[in-house]
Design an enzyme around this catalytic site. Structure first.
Site, PDB file in Angstrom:
ATOM      1  CE1 TYR A  11      -3.763   2.501   0.850  1.00 10.73           C
ATOM      2  CE2 TYR A  11      -1.994   3.583   2.062  1.00 10.73           C
ATOM      3  CZ  TYR A  11      -3.248   3.622   1.496  1.00 10.73           C
ATOM      4  OH  TYR A  11      -3.991   4.773   1.564  1.00 10.73           O
ATOM      5  CD  GLU A  47      -6.215   4.602  -1.128  1.00  8.60           C
ATOM      6  OE1 GLU A  47      -6.220   4.509   0.105  1.00  8.60           O
ATOM      7  OE2 GLU A  47      -7.245   4.497  -1.836  1.00  8.60           O
TER       8      GLU A  47
END
Length: 385
Positions: free
Chosen positions: A108, A196
């Site tokens: 991530y 993101e």
């Protein structure tokens, strides 16, 4: 302003940030040909401005070109419901096909503007493919945070530290550092508010790539980026928000039933807070700005009343640059043109407040003039009960 995944990936490629090849298909036959170009297999992805598409059936693997064509036909026009869309879902109007990759590890990575430090902050985790909120709750020690000094930018040392934290090594480590530095350059040069990448993948071949990407931009900086503004998809925005933008009004639709018209973002937030404190639910955030005209006020009022869920309106104006009599005249004008079918509570303070109250009182309309913000909130909440 948000953009679609396929648009975000086009920007990633412009800044030499590695991401799998992919194309938007216009019809099933084109989807079939795109899959053939990928060697026969493809990941078929519905494009909406919301996360959780995979769990909602909006991301599927096609093992051959015919399956890719069939999945395209299933997805285009479907109502995709995810955790972020709410139960009403979102209609899919674009389908994107991506080249599949052999994934060795899912990570991530995100860059965002941290309001606390007023700096760009990098968040990274070894727990990719999972919503970061879940990671923060279950295993917060697996989230790594780096705050970037705006004078220095993201340094090589910081990029290397993030790659160490993510467990990258060898060539993948070097590629990860380049990936991060290029991603930061994109973030700053395009005035992003958030990028993101979930998941950031390490492939079996040692490549570091953005498998998915969400990208949002600072609305106040879009005048500097006509190329980014051209990516705006009005189909993904609430009709009220589109209408409000035509009059330079800051409007965000919410789920409550008390419409709010306020001048100043801070006062608008306080207004929503006090409505909730007294047991109500705001139907919107609407900041008319410090120097709004009578016409802007009228249109703001009209946009609020167009929402069928609005059962009452709370107007909260502190007149500094904006005069209370201008606001009052705009409210009266809108009410007479549109017609009021719900209770309206008005709190005015500041410049020309007495004149503003006189205009409201002489209007002959059923407008409640409150003595303060607390009184206004209590009246608004009581009126919907």
């Amino acid at each position: 302003m948000n953009i679609h995944e396929y648009q975000a990936k086009e920007l990633l490629r412009l800044f030499h940030v590695a991401t799998p090849d992919g194309h938007v298909a216009q019809d099933a036959e084109e989807a079939r040909q795109i899959a053939k170009g990928f060697g026969g297999k493809a990941v078929v992805k519905a494009q909406i401005h919301a996360g959780g598409r995979g769990k909602g059936g909006g991301v599927k693997f096609a093992k051959d070109p015919d399956t890719a064509a069939d999945l395209f036909k299933q997805m285009l026009g479907m109502n995709l419901v995810t955790k972020q869309t709410g139960p009403e879902g979102r209609k899919v109007q674009t389908v994107f096909l991506s080249d599949p990759k052999d994934i060795a590890k899912e990570l991530y990575l995100s860059l965002l503007v941290d309001r606390g430090s007023s700096r760009v902050t990098v968040l990274a985790s070894t727990e990719g493919g999972v919503e970061i909120e879940e990671v923060a709750e279950a295993t917060p020690e697996k989230i790594f945070k780096v705050i970037v000094d705006p004078a220095l930018g993201l340094t090589g040392f910081q990029a290397r530290q993030i790659c160490f934290d993510l467990g990258l090594s060898g060539d993948a480590f070097k590629k990860g550092v380049v990936f991060l530095l290029n991603l930061y350059r994109l973030f700053v040069e395009k005035d992003c508010a958030m990028v993101e990448i979930n998941p950031l993948i390490l492939t079996e071949q040692g490549e570091v790539m953005a498998l998915d990407c969400k990208m949002a931009f600072d609305d106040n900086a879009l005048f500097r980026h006509p190329d980014v503004l051209a990516l705006r998809d009005l189909n993904e925005e609430a009709s009220e928000e589109i209408e409000a933008s035509k009059f330079n009004l800051n409007f965000i639709k919410l789920d409550g039933n008390i419409g709010c018209m306020v001048n100043g973002a801070g006062l608008a937030m306080a207004t929503m807070d006090i409505i909730k404190y007294h047991g109500g639910e705001p139907a919107n955030f609407l900041d008319v700005g410090g120097g709004a005209t009578e016409e802007a006020v009228k249109n703001a009022f009209r946009i609020i009343l167009q929402d069928p869920s609005v059962k009452a309106v709370m107007v909260n104006i502190f007149g500094g640059i904006m005069r209370c009599d201008i606001v009052a005249a705009g409210i009266v004008k809108a009410a007479k043109e549109i017609g009021i079918k719900v209770p309206v509570v008005v709190r005015l303070e500041g410049t020309n407040v007495e004149e503003g109250k006189r205009i409201l009182a002489d209007s002959g309309l059923n407008l409640q003039v409150a003595d303060g913000i607390k009184d206004a909130a209590e009246r608004a909440v009581a009126s919907v009960r």
